[in-house]
Scaffold this motif. Sequence first.
Motif, PDB file in Angstrom:
ATOM      1  N   THR A 163      10.015  -5.545  -2.234  1.00  0.00           N
ATOM      2  CA  THR A 163      10.375  -6.925  -1.916  1.00  0.00           C
ATOM      3  C   THR A 163       9.168  -7.706  -1.408  1.00  0.00           C
ATOM      4  O   THR A 163       9.156  -8.929  -1.459  1.00  0.00           O
ATOM      5  N   LEU A 164       8.142  -7.002  -0.937  1.00  0.00           N
ATOM      6  CA  LEU A 164       6.955  -7.658  -0.405  1.00  0.00           C
ATOM      7  C   LEU A 164       5.974  -8.032  -1.521  1.00  0.00           C
ATOM      8  O   LEU A 164       5.405  -9.122  -1.520  1.00  0.00           O
ATOM      9  N   TYR A 165       5.797  -7.133  -2.501  1.00  0.00           N
ATOM     10  CA  TYR A 165       4.815  -7.357  -3.569  1.00  0.00           C
ATOM     11  C   TYR A 165       5.462  -7.563  -4.940  1.00  0.00           C
ATOM     12  O   TYR A 165       4.769  -7.777  -5.929  1.00  0.00           O
ATOM     13  N   ASP A 166       6.814  -7.470  -4.991  1.00  0.00           N
ATOM     14  CA  ASP A 166       7.557  -7.656  -6.231  1.00  0.00           C
ATOM     15  C   ASP A 166       7.022  -6.746  -7.343  1.00  0.00           C
ATOM     16  O   ASP A 166       6.800  -7.176  -8.473  1.00  0.00           O
ATOM     17  N   SER A 180      -3.593   1.395  -3.705  1.00  0.00           N
ATOM     18  CA  SER A 180      -2.247   0.937  -3.389  1.00  0.00           C
ATOM     19  C   SER A 180      -2.290  -0.032  -2.210  1.00  0.00           C
ATOM     20  O   SER A 180      -3.362  -0.335  -1.681  1.00  0.00           O
ATOM     21  N   HIS A 181      -1.113  -0.477  -1.796  1.00  0.00           N
ATOM     22  CA  HIS A 181      -1.010  -1.322  -0.604  1.00  0.00           C
ATOM     23  C   HIS A 181      -0.664  -0.480   0.621  1.00  0.00           C
ATOM     24  O   HIS A 181      -0.168  -1.002   1.618  1.00  0.00           O
ATOM     25  N   GLY A 182      -0.928   0.806   0.534  1.00  0.00           N
ATOM     26  CA  GLY A 182      -0.655   1.717   1.642  1.00  0.00           C
ATOM     27  C   GLY A 182       0.209   2.893   1.232  1.00  0.00           C
ATOM     28  O   GLY A 182       0.275   3.900   1.954  1.00  0.00           O
ATOM     29  N   CYS A 183       0.887   2.774   0.107  1.00  0.00           N
ATOM     30  CA  CYS A 183       1.719   3.876  -0.366  1.00  0.00           C
ATOM     31  C   CYS A 183       0.873   5.001  -0.939  1.00  0.00           C
ATOM     32  O   CYS A 183      -0.324   4.851  -1.195  1.00  0.00           O
TER      33      CYS A 183
END
Length: 287
Positions: free
Chosen positions: A225-228, A258-261
């Motif tokens: 939901t944050l990066y769609d 990644s964005h942290g994942c």
Amino acid sequence: MRTRGMGRAIAAALVALAAVTGCTVQPSDGEGKRRSPVHIELPSGTPSTARTPTGGGSPSAAPAPPDDDKPSAAPAPPRVLWSRGATGRDVRELQARLRQVAWLFEGPTGNYGEQTERAVSGFQGKRGLPRTGRTDTVTWQRLLGMTREPGRWDLYLMGGQPADPPDPRCTTGRVLCIDKTSRTLRWMIDGRTVSTMAVRFGSQYTPTREGVFSVYWKSRDHVSTLYDSPMPYAMFFSGGQAVHYSTDFAARGYAGASHGCVNVRDEAAIAELYAQVRDGDKVVVSW
């Protein structure tokens, strides 16, 4: 009379001297002037080619010309180092260097397949070498001269690197044991490694957190939901950070982040892992 007899004697002596020394008597020139009565020819400093060697015998024979009609031995072909079907770390280095000169765009995989053979053939043809598709010593030296030594993550750009020994906190229970140093995830049960896969982490601006966590939620077809962006096979362990499949990792390897994942690029492997992991299973993220 006496004077005339003495003249004849002197003339006879001169003729005899000429005969012995190779001298010749010179007649008067056309203007009536007399030349020197004798001309002595001294030997030159260059020996005659037909000169007889000291001690007698016949002149030395000239050396025989080379036999131009005799075929020369063909040079041995360069030794083949790797060819189609070869595997291992050396093949990874070959592929990483071919990527540097834009002759290969996949991998490195460590497997010398059709794509690598085609890349080697193109590289050879461009440089006037026989287009065999096999990496011989001449081809390899030419490639070495055009490229730099690949680093560890050049060799494992798309994963496949060996895992480091597991963190001690991973040796008991059911654990997703994630190692940032070797960029691997081990799925372990009671100290036994069930499966291993390559993983990718967040960038320096969105780092993956280290520590001991547990899986608190699983979402098979999750979308961020944050990066769609899609996060299939998501197994959340710390806030919005999860282990999940990444199409970007599958396409670009470690060229992205990644964005942290914790990204997995092998969809079949994470699908099987997702089916085995339960809520509450431990997650260890370490360097």
